[in-house]
Motif scaffolding. Sequence first.
Motif: not given
Length: 203
Positions: A166-179, A181-188, A190-196
Amino acid sequence: MLLDDIINLATDNQQSITVLLRKCIVLAHQLKNDRLKLWVNKELNGYEPAEEIPEYRKMPAPAKGNFSGGWGAYQGGRNIPPAVMEKEHRWAAESVELRQAVSAYESIVSEGSEGTITYPWNNNMVLYYQQKFISGYVLIAAWQEIPRSAVAAVLDTIRTRVLNMALEIQSEIGDTDVDLKDITPEESKKVDQTIIAQNGVFT
């Protein structure tokens, strides 16, 4: 905000991990991340016998046995070394896999962290090794043991992994719920690598 809720739940040891993981299902849907959905649902529902499980769910677990001899002789709780077993059976004296749902282990830990949890050998295994260990003695029961504290450590590992994620995702794409939902392919990506990195199995 969802990530804040997850972080707060993960940092409070009094909060249920089951509730924490259900929040992660909501996160997975907002991120549209199938890998996170899969991991969280496996943790909540348990792993099937043939499925690969994360390393943190594998526990060292020595085996012990009760032996009956002639004229009422008896040896109880005697250690069974893996080396005296056939190679394909040595797992039954070396380790156990914690495949049940997180809620089952939370229930076990709620009873206290002292003592051990017992995993009996099935009857076929006992019968197979009945007369193969100690001359003049018959194996009548065998089991593996792990300390309750080891189960508590597994739950703590899951809590910590969720927190780091959660902390990694927060630092990568932002703090809000809007962030979220509006995740970019590049951010996606990064999130996938964090989950792995955090779940360690669904690569």
